[in-house]
Design a protein around this motif. Structure first.
Motif, PDB file in Angstrom:
ATOM      1  N   GLY A  47       0.789  -1.229   0.000  1.00  0.00           N
ATOM      2  CA  GLY A  47       0.000   0.000   0.000  1.00  0.00           C
ATOM      3  C   GLY A  47       0.818   1.274   0.000  1.00  0.00           C
ATOM      4  N   ASP A  48       2.136   1.161   0.000  1.00  0.00           N
ATOM      5  CA  ASP A  48       2.991   2.350   0.065  1.00  0.00           C
ATOM      6  C   ASP A  48       2.831   3.260  -1.150  1.00  0.00           C
ATOM      7  OD1 ASP A  48       3.963   1.526   2.475  1.00  0.00           O
ATOM      8  OD2 ASP A  48       6.032   1.260   1.816  1.00  0.00           O
ATOM      9  N   ARG A  49       2.774   2.670  -2.354  1.00  0.00           N
ATOM     10  CA  ARG A  49       2.690   3.486  -3.564  1.00  0.00           C
ATOM     11  C   ARG A  49       1.416   4.333  -3.539  1.00  0.00           C
ATOM     12  NH1 ARG A  49       3.475  -0.058  -8.331  1.00  0.00           N
ATOM     13  NH2 ARG A  49       1.382  -0.732  -7.882  1.00  0.00           N
ATOM     14  N   GLU A  50       0.286   3.700  -3.222  1.00  0.00           N
ATOM     15  CA  GLU A  50      -0.984   4.423  -3.170  1.00  0.00           C
ATOM     16  C   GLU A  50      -0.965   5.499  -2.085  1.00  0.00           C
ATOM     17  OE1 GLU A  50      -5.764   3.614  -2.575  1.00  0.00           O
ATOM     18  OE2 GLU A  50      -4.384   1.926  -2.579  1.00  0.00           O
ATOM     19  N   THR A  51      -0.405   5.178  -0.932  1.00  0.00           N
ATOM     20  CA  THR A  51      -0.333   6.144   0.164  1.00  0.00           C
ATOM     21  C   THR A  51       0.518   7.352  -0.217  1.00  0.00           C
ATOM     22  OG1 THR A  51      -0.628   4.408   1.816  1.00  0.00           O
ATOM     23  CG2 THR A  51       0.350   6.469   2.582  1.00  0.00           C
ATOM     24  N   MET A  52       1.685   7.096  -0.811  1.00  0.00           N
ATOM     25  CA  MET A  52       2.565   8.200  -1.201  1.00  0.00           C
ATOM     26  C   MET A  52       1.909   9.067  -2.284  1.00  0.00           C
ATOM     27  SD  MET A  52       6.437   6.704  -1.022  1.00  0.00           S
ATOM     28  CE  MET A  52       6.163   5.025  -1.532  1.00  0.00           C
ATOM     29  N   GLU A  53       1.233   8.434  -3.250  1.00  0.00           N
ATOM     30  CA  GLU A  53       0.544   9.202  -4.286  1.00  0.00           C
ATOM     31  C   GLU A  53      -0.556  10.061  -3.662  1.00  0.00           C
ATOM     32  OE1 GLU A  53      -0.676   6.102  -6.953  1.00  0.00           O
ATOM     33  OE2 GLU A  53       1.217   6.143  -8.056  1.00  0.00           O
ATOM     34  N   TYR A  54      -1.295   9.500  -2.711  1.00  0.00           N
ATOM     35  CA  TYR A  54      -2.353  10.236  -2.022  1.00  0.00           C
ATOM     36  C   TYR A  54      -1.774  11.447  -1.286  1.00  0.00           C
ATOM     37  CZ  TYR A  54      -5.979  11.337   1.388  1.00  0.00           C
ATOM     38  OH  TYR A  54      -6.903  11.996   2.159  1.00  0.00           O
ATOM     39  N   GLN A  55      -0.589  11.278  -0.725  1.00  0.00           N
ATOM     40  CA  GLN A  55       0.056  12.363   0.021  1.00  0.00           C
ATOM     41  C   GLN A  55       0.767  13.356  -0.887  1.00  0.00           C
ATOM     42  OE1 GLN A  55       2.578  10.025   2.587  1.00  0.00           O
ATOM     43  NE2 GLN A  55       1.014   9.898   4.184  1.00  0.00           N
ATOM     44  N   GLY A  56       0.721  13.121  -2.190  1.00  0.00           N
ATOM     45  CA  GLY A  56       1.376  14.027  -3.129  1.00  0.00           C
ATOM     46  C   GLY A  56       2.870  13.786  -3.252  1.00  0.00           C
ATOM     47  N   LEU A  57       3.333  12.631  -2.794  1.00  0.00           N
ATOM     48  CA  LEU A  57       4.757  12.289  -2.872  1.00  0.00           C
ATOM     49  C   LEU A  57       5.012  11.413  -4.092  1.00  0.00           C
ATOM     50  CD1 LEU A  57       5.242  11.356   0.891  1.00  0.00           C
ATOM     51  CD2 LEU A  57       5.801  13.522  -0.225  1.00  0.00           C
ATOM     52  N   ASP A  58       6.222  11.433  -4.588  1.00  0.00           N
ATOM     53  CA  ASP A  58       6.601  10.606  -5.717  1.00  0.00           C
ATOM     54  C   ASP A  58       7.102   9.263  -5.192  1.00  0.00           C
ATOM     55  OD1 ASP A  58       7.541   9.419  -8.014  1.00  0.00           O
ATOM     56  OD2 ASP A  58       9.159  10.863  -8.348  1.00  0.00           O
ATOM     57  N   PRO A  59       6.331   8.185  -5.381  1.00  0.00           N
ATOM     58  CA  PRO A  59       6.771   6.891  -4.854  1.00  0.00           C
ATOM     59  C   PRO A  59       8.080   6.411  -5.462  1.00  0.00           C
ATOM     60  CG  PRO A  59       4.625   6.701  -5.952  1.00  0.00           C
ATOM     61  CD  PRO A  59       5.053   8.115  -6.063  1.00  0.00           C
ATOM     62  N   ASP A  60       8.375   6.837  -6.686  1.00  0.00           N
ATOM     63  CA  ASP A  60       9.602   6.400  -7.334  1.00  0.00           C
ATOM     64  C   ASP A  60      10.853   6.969  -6.674  1.00  0.00           C
ATOM     65  OD1 ASP A  60       8.058   4.971  -9.029  1.00  0.00           O
ATOM     66  OD2 ASP A  60       8.485   6.161 -10.810  1.00  0.00           O
ATOM     67  N   ALA A  61      10.692   8.041  -5.917  1.00  0.00           N
ATOM     68  CA  ALA A  61      11.840   8.628  -5.227  1.00  0.00           C
ATOM     69  C   ALA A  61      12.338   7.696  -4.129  1.00  0.00           C
ATOM     70  CB  ALA A  61      11.476   9.991  -4.642  1.00  0.00           C
ATOM     71  N   ARG A  62      11.442   6.867  -3.590  1.00  0.00           N
ATOM     72  CA  ARG A  62      11.836   5.935  -2.538  1.00  0.00           C
ATOM     73  C   ARG A  62      11.877   4.496  -3.016  1.00  0.00           C
ATOM     74  NH1 ARG A  62       8.058   3.929   1.872  1.00  0.00           N
ATOM     75  NH2 ARG A  62       7.956   2.253   0.379  1.00  0.00           N
ATOM     76  N   GLY A  63      10.924   4.084  -3.802  1.00  0.00           N
ATOM     77  CA  GLY A  63      10.871   2.702  -4.264  1.00  0.00           C
ATOM     78  C   GLY A  63      10.033   1.835  -3.355  1.00  0.00           C
ATOM     79  N   PRO A  64       9.916   0.553  -3.683  1.00  0.00           N
ATOM     80  CA  PRO A  64       9.014  -0.332  -2.952  1.00  0.00           C
ATOM     81  C   PRO A  64       9.515  -0.770  -1.584  1.00  0.00           C
ATOM     82  CG  PRO A  64      10.169  -1.554  -4.655  1.00  0.00           C
ATOM     83  CD  PRO A  64      10.544  -0.106  -4.821  1.00  0.00           C
ATOM     84  N   PHE A  65      10.814  -0.642  -1.355  1.00  0.00           N
ATOM     85  CA  PHE A  65      11.371  -1.109  -0.098  1.00  0.00           C
ATOM     86  C   PHE A  65      11.934   0.075   0.673  1.00  0.00           C
ATOM     87  CE2 PHE A  65      11.874  -4.415  -3.353  1.00  0.00           C
ATOM     88  CZ  PHE A  65      11.005  -5.364  -2.821  1.00  0.00           C
ATOM     89  N   PRO A  66      11.304   0.437   1.802  1.00  0.00           N
ATOM     90  CA  PRO A  66      11.777   1.604   2.557  1.00  0.00           C
ATOM     91  C   PRO A  66      13.180   1.392   3.093  1.00  0.00           C
ATOM     92  CG  PRO A  66      10.023   0.464   3.754  1.00  0.00           C
ATOM     93  CD  PRO A  66      10.191  -0.231   2.438  1.00  0.00           C
ATOM     94  N   PRO A  67      13.904   2.496   3.279  1.00  0.00           N
ATOM     95  CA  PRO A  67      15.260   2.380   3.844  1.00  0.00           C
ATOM     96  C   PRO A  67      15.204   1.726   5.213  1.00  0.00           C
ATOM     97  CG  PRO A  67      14.803   4.632   3.145  1.00  0.00           C
ATOM     98  CD  PRO A  67      13.525   3.862   3.019  1.00  0.00           C
ATOM     99  N   SER A  68      16.236   0.969   5.513  1.00  0.00           N
ATOM    100  CA  SER A  68      16.285   0.311   6.809  1.00  0.00           C
ATOM    101  C   SER A  68      16.833   1.276   7.854  1.00  0.00           C
ATOM    102  CB  SER A  68      17.183  -0.928   6.732  1.00  0.00           C
ATOM    103  OG  SER A  68      18.538  -0.533   6.615  1.00  0.00           O
ATOM    104  N   VAL A  69      16.734   0.873   9.089  1.00  0.00           N
ATOM    105  CA  VAL A  69      17.284   1.685  10.165  1.00  0.00           C
ATOM    106  C   VAL A  69      18.807   1.674  10.140  1.00  0.00           C
ATOM    107  CG1 VAL A  69      15.316   1.430  11.687  1.00  0.00           C
ATOM    108  CG2 VAL A  69      17.140  -0.247  11.791  1.00  0.00           C
TER     109      VAL A  69
END
Length: 142
Positions: free
Chosen positions: A110-132
């Motif tokens: 659901g990250d891509r849809e959430t980021m698009e809804y928030q006006g963010l570019d999902p491609d800037a982060r990709g499908p796997f969030p950065p780790s700690v």
């Protein structure tokens, strides 16, 4: 072709191309194919489903290939349809659009849809969030 293989096998490529378990396990099946290399012009084909927009995949490949082979001045796709994230499926007799097929991989978390809804570019982060433990994966030509 060797440089394209390097990109797809890089740490960054493991998040973008379906030839790796991490990406394939979430429905990413996409790969790149070198169609031709004529002088300073390369032509690629995008095959399968990508989490990123197809134009982003082409852009990342272009940056990588240009960094590895600065003599390349142009990187294009074999067909403009390669860059469409959606494809209209039409009735062969009437030409009526039956449905629109999403050529992107599933939005598995659901990250891509959430980021698009928030006006963010999902491609800037990709499908796997950065780790700690790090800031994520970057393209670093060898």
């Amino acid at each position: 072709e060797e440089c394209l293989e390097e990109l797809m096998d890089s740490d960054y490529g493991k998040t973008m191309f379906g030839r790796h378990d991490m990406a394939a396990n979430v429905g990413i099946t996409g790969t790149l194919e070198l169609i031709s290399l004529e002088g300073p012009e390369a032509t690629l084909s995008l095959i399968g489903k990508f989490w990123h927009r197809r134009e982003t995949v082409l852009g990342k490949a272009a940056m990588y290939l240009n960094a590895r082979m600065p003599e390349i001045t142009s990187i294009t796709v074999a067909s403009a349809e390669d860059l469409n994230d959606f494809e209209e499926v039409t009735d062969e007799f009437t030409g009526e659009v039956l449905y629109v097929e999403d050529k992107r991989s599933p939005d598995f978390n659901g990250d891509r849809e959430t980021m698009e809804y928030q006006g963010l570019d999902p491609d800037a982060r990709g499908p796997f969030p950065p780790s700690v433990f790090g800031s994520g994966v970057k393209i670093i030509p060898t």
